[in-house]
Structures are given as structure tokens and as C-alpha cells.
Enzyme design. Sequence first.
Site, PDB file in Angstrom:
ATOM      1  N   ASP A 132      47.485  46.367  32.144  1.00  0.00           N
ATOM      2  CA  ASP A 132      46.038  46.581  32.180  1.00  0.00           C
ATOM      3  C   ASP A 132      45.418  45.891  30.965  1.00  0.00           C
ATOM      4  O   ASP A 132      45.749  46.217  29.821  1.00  0.00           O
ATOM      5  CB  ASP A 132      45.788  48.100  32.135  1.00  0.00           C
ATOM      6  CG  ASP A 132      44.318  48.445  32.165  1.00  0.00           C
ATOM      7  OD1 ASP A 132      43.467  47.528  32.134  1.00  0.00           O
ATOM      8  OD2 ASP A 132      44.022  49.650  32.201  1.00  0.00           O
ATOM      9  N   ILE A 133      44.516  44.985  31.204  1.00  0.00           N
ATOM     10  CA  ILE A 133      43.941  44.216  30.099  1.00  0.00           C
ATOM     11  C   ILE A 133      43.124  45.109  29.152  1.00  0.00           C
ATOM     12  O   ILE A 133      43.008  44.807  27.960  1.00  0.00           O
ATOM     13  CB  ILE A 133      43.080  43.046  30.637  1.00  0.00           C
ATOM     14  CG1 ILE A 133      42.858  41.998  29.538  1.00  0.00           C
ATOM     15  CG2 ILE A 133      41.760  43.529  31.227  1.00  0.00           C
ATOM     16  CD1 ILE A 133      42.313  40.684  30.024  1.00  0.00           C
ATOM     17  N   ASN A 160      30.313  38.324  36.354  1.00  0.00           N
ATOM     18  CA  ASN A 160      29.473  37.520  37.263  1.00  0.00           C
ATOM     19  C   ASN A 160      28.260  37.066  36.468  1.00  0.00           C
ATOM     20  O   ASN A 160      28.025  37.532  35.351  1.00  0.00           O
ATOM     21  CB  ASN A 160      29.084  38.308  38.519  1.00  0.00           C
ATOM     22  CG  ASN A 160      28.316  39.558  38.183  1.00  0.00           C
ATOM     23  OD1 ASN A 160      27.203  39.503  37.658  1.00  0.00           O
ATOM     24  ND2 ASN A 160      28.924  40.711  38.439  1.00  0.00           N
ATOM     25  N   GLY A 177      36.324  45.380  40.003  1.00  0.00           N
ATOM     26  CA  GLY A 177      37.519  44.708  39.485  1.00  0.00           C
ATOM     27  C   GLY A 177      37.703  44.888  37.993  1.00  0.00           C
ATOM     28  O   GLY A 177      37.445  45.956  37.424  1.00  0.00           O
ATOM     29  N   VAL A 178      38.138  43.828  37.354  1.00  0.00           N
ATOM     30  CA  VAL A 178      38.425  43.900  35.927  1.00  0.00           C
ATOM     31  C   VAL A 178      37.141  44.127  35.124  1.00  0.00           C
ATOM     32  O   VAL A 178      37.146  44.801  34.086  1.00  0.00           O
ATOM     33  CB  VAL A 178      39.225  42.639  35.477  1.00  0.00           C
ATOM     34  CG1 VAL A 178      38.381  41.400  35.437  1.00  0.00           C
ATOM     35  CG2 VAL A 178      39.925  42.869  34.155  1.00  0.00           C
ATOM     36  N   ASP A 179      36.026  43.605  35.623  1.00  0.00           N
ATOM     37  CA  ASP A 179      34.722  43.781  34.978  1.00  0.00           C
ATOM     38  C   ASP A 179      34.371  45.275  34.889  1.00  0.00           C
ATOM     39  O   ASP A 179      34.044  45.801  33.797  1.00  0.00           O
ATOM     40  CB  ASP A 179      33.683  43.026  35.828  1.00  0.00           C
ATOM     41  CG  ASP A 179      32.350  42.811  35.144  1.00  0.00           C
ATOM     42  OD1 ASP A 179      32.232  43.146  33.952  1.00  0.00           O
ATOM     43  OD2 ASP A 179      31.431  42.296  35.808  1.00  0.00           O
ATOM     44  N   THR A 192      40.597  35.447  40.860  1.00  0.00           N
ATOM     45  CA  THR A 192      41.609  35.676  41.910  1.00  0.00           C
ATOM     46  C   THR A 192      41.429  36.984  42.679  1.00  0.00           C
ATOM     47  O   THR A 192      42.243  37.308  43.539  1.00  0.00           O
ATOM     48  CB  THR A 192      43.036  35.656  41.324  1.00  0.00           C
ATOM     49  OG1 THR A 192      43.152  36.748  40.388  1.00  0.00           O
ATOM     50  CG2 THR A 192      43.349  34.348  40.635  1.00  0.00           C
ATOM     51  N   GLY A 193      40.377  37.738  42.361  1.00  0.00           N
ATOM     52  CA  GLY A 193      40.114  38.985  43.083  1.00  0.00           C
ATOM     53  C   GLY A 193      38.954  38.772  44.044  1.00  0.00           C
ATOM     54  O   GLY A 193      39.079  38.049  45.034  1.00  0.00           O
TER      55      GLY A 193
HETATM   56  N1  AR6 Z   1      43.655  44.335  34.059  1.00  0.00           N
HETATM   57  C1  AR6 Z   1      44.107  43.122  34.414  1.00  0.00           C
HETATM   58  N2  AR6 Z   1      43.757  42.519  35.584  1.00  0.00           N
HETATM   59  C2  AR6 Z   1      42.943  43.203  36.419  1.00  0.00           C
HETATM   60  C3  AR6 Z   1      42.426  44.500  36.121  1.00  0.00           C
HETATM   61  C4  AR6 Z   1      42.819  45.057  34.872  1.00  0.00           C
HETATM   62  N3  AR6 Z   1      42.385  46.273  34.475  1.00  0.00           N
HETATM   63  N4  AR6 Z   1      41.640  44.899  37.160  1.00  0.00           N
HETATM   64  C5  AR6 Z   1      41.688  43.910  38.078  1.00  0.00           C
HETATM   65  N5  AR6 Z   1      42.464  42.887  37.640  1.00  0.00           N
HETATM   66  P1  AR6 Z   1      38.234  40.420  39.880  1.00  0.00           P
HETATM   67  P2  AR6 Z   1      36.964  37.761  40.091  1.00  0.00           P
HETATM   68  C6  AR6 Z   1      42.787  41.604  38.300  1.00  0.00           C
HETATM   69  O1  AR6 Z   1      37.808  40.750  41.276  1.00  0.00           O
HETATM   70  O2  AR6 Z   1      37.822  37.397  41.249  1.00  0.00           O
HETATM   71  C7  AR6 Z   1      33.576  41.604  39.695  1.00  0.00           C
HETATM   72  O3  AR6 Z   1      32.898  42.513  40.474  1.00  0.00           O
HETATM   73  C8  AR6 Z   1      42.711  41.523  39.803  1.00  0.00           C
HETATM   74  O4  AR6 Z   1      43.923  41.982  40.410  1.00  0.00           O
HETATM   75  O5  AR6 Z   1      38.091  41.464  38.840  1.00  0.00           O
HETATM   76  O6  AR6 Z   1      36.764  36.757  38.988  1.00  0.00           O
HETATM   77  C9  AR6 Z   1      32.661  40.772  38.816  1.00  0.00           C
HETATM   78  O7  AR6 Z   1      31.535  41.480  38.395  1.00  0.00           O
HETATM   79  C10 AR6 Z   1      42.523  40.015  40.021  1.00  0.00           C
HETATM   80  O8  AR6 Z   1      43.785  39.343  40.081  1.00  0.00           O
HETATM   81  O9  AR6 Z   1      37.438  39.105  39.329  1.00  0.00           O
HETATM   82  C11 AR6 Z   1      32.307  39.615  39.701  1.00  0.00           C
HETATM   83  O10 AR6 Z   1      31.227  39.919  40.564  1.00  0.00           O
HETATM   84  C12 AR6 Z   1      41.800  39.558  38.766  1.00  0.00           C
HETATM   85  O11 AR6 Z   1      41.819  40.660  37.862  1.00  0.00           O
HETATM   86  C13 AR6 Z   1      33.548  39.399  40.519  1.00  0.00           C
HETATM   87  O12 AR6 Z   1      34.216  40.651  40.558  1.00  0.00           O
HETATM   88  C14 AR6 Z   1      40.370  39.133  38.962  1.00  0.00           C
HETATM   89  O13 AR6 Z   1      39.757  39.941  39.961  1.00  0.00           O
HETATM   90  C15 AR6 Z   1      34.475  38.412  39.851  1.00  0.00           C
HETATM   91  O14 AR6 Z   1      35.568  38.144  40.695  1.00  0.00           O
END
Ligand code: AR6
Length: 187
Positions: free
Chosen positions: A17-18, A31, A39-41, A129-130
Site C-alpha cells: 500500500d503506497i 485527475n 483508487g489510489v487517489d 493502470t486502474g
Molecule cells: N497503493 C498502491 N497502489 C494502489 C493503491 C494503493 N493504496 N490503490 C490502488 N492502487 P487508479 P488511474 C493501484 O485507478 O488508473 C482516480 O479516481 C491500482 O491497483 O487509482 O491513474 C483518480 O482520481 C492501479 O494499478 O489510477 C482519477 O480520476 C493503480 O493504483 C483516476 O482514478 C492506479 O489505479 C486515475 O486513474
Amino acid sequence: MRSAEVAGSRVEILVGDITVQDVDAIVNAANSSLLGGGGVDGAIHRAGGPKILEECRAIVARQGGCKAGEAVATTGGRLRARFVVHTVGPVWQGGLHREGAVLARCWTRSLDVAQARGCRTVAFPAISTGAYGYPMDAAARESLRAAGTWLRERPGEVDLIRVLLMKERDAEVWSQQIGHLLPPQGA
Ligand code: AR6
């Protein structure tokens, strides 16, 4: 964990977990509104608390958000990391819309912004990648190539880049692409 040395800096790929990383800065896959999301945000804002959003709002008021491929820094709030570097990845549209160049720029600009704040250890998620749909293997290749180039151009500026993946399978995909940290042979 898989790791490699590039120009005296270490690059690590691991599952985790980051938000709990003990590094100077963590990178957020944000975003362009900078006002949070899933997601991570979402995880970073939840763990770091309201100070992060407060600073994001101030940045939006000043410069009107953040474009894809750009990066801005805020406090880490309650995180162990002192800073969060918010970058906006490309939305995957099949690969013919400069997604690779934009993703590479996210990595380069995030490292620039972290370095400008004096950070020596930086953790990244797999940007785009999410929700943004970038295929994991292509993202790993592009991201590691950009990180490797940045490190070779600035030897000794950063000690550690740590890439955090949520699943073992994703970490394996990144590990398979680790050779892209170095330039192709003959280049
Ligand atoms: N630690 C590490 N990696 C993570 C964590 C975590 N706690 N949570 C998720 N991931 P995403 P995007 C991974 O969707 O594709 C948001 O709503 C996850 O498995 O978070 O750049 C923003 O506000 C995936 O591999 O980011 C934007 O609207 C990776 O983080 C949009 O999503 C990225 O997934 C950005 O989409």
C-alpha cells in the site's frame, strides 16, 4: 521484491500500500481536477487527511488544476511521506493517442517536482493502470524507461524509487519489464 541499480540509485518493485510507505514523497495518480477520486487517489486523501485537499484547492485556485503529464506537490498531511506529488496520467485510448509519451512525462515531471523539494526517496503507484485502463505491461515498460532515463541523467540526485503494486501478479509484470530501466543495447 525485485530491485535494480541505475547510476547509483536503487529501483524497487514490491507489493504493498503506497499510503504507508516511509519515503520522502509518494506520487498520486490523480485527475486534472485535483479534487480527489477513487483508487489510489481516494486512499491517499483518506490516509493523509484534509490538509492535502486544502493545498490541492489552493493550487486549483492558482493555476486551474493539472494537465495530463504534469505534476504538482502538496504536503503529505498525516502520511509518513512529507510530500504527495499529484500527477495526472493518460486515459488509455488504444495506444495511438500519445499515451506512452504522456505517461513517461508523468514519471519525469513527478521526479522533477520531488527533487525540487529535496526528496531522496520517492514511491510511485502504477499510474493510469486502474480507472484509466492502461495495460499493465505497457505501463510498466514506459514508466521504467522514463525512470531509468531520469536517473541516468541525474546521477546521485535520488537514492530510491519504489514502485508499489496492489497484486502479486502486477508486481511480476513489472519485474519482467525491469530491463527497460537501462537503454536498449546498441543505443
Ligand atoms: N497503493 C498502491 N497502489 C494502489 C493503491 C494503493 N493504496 N490503490 C490502488 N492502487 P487508479 P488511474 C493501484 O485507478 O488508473 C482516480 O479516481 C491500482 O491497483 O487509482 O491513474 C483518480 O482520481 C492501479 O494499478 O489510477 C482519477 O480520476 C493503480 O493504483 C483516476 O482514478 C492506479 O489505479 C486515475 O486513474
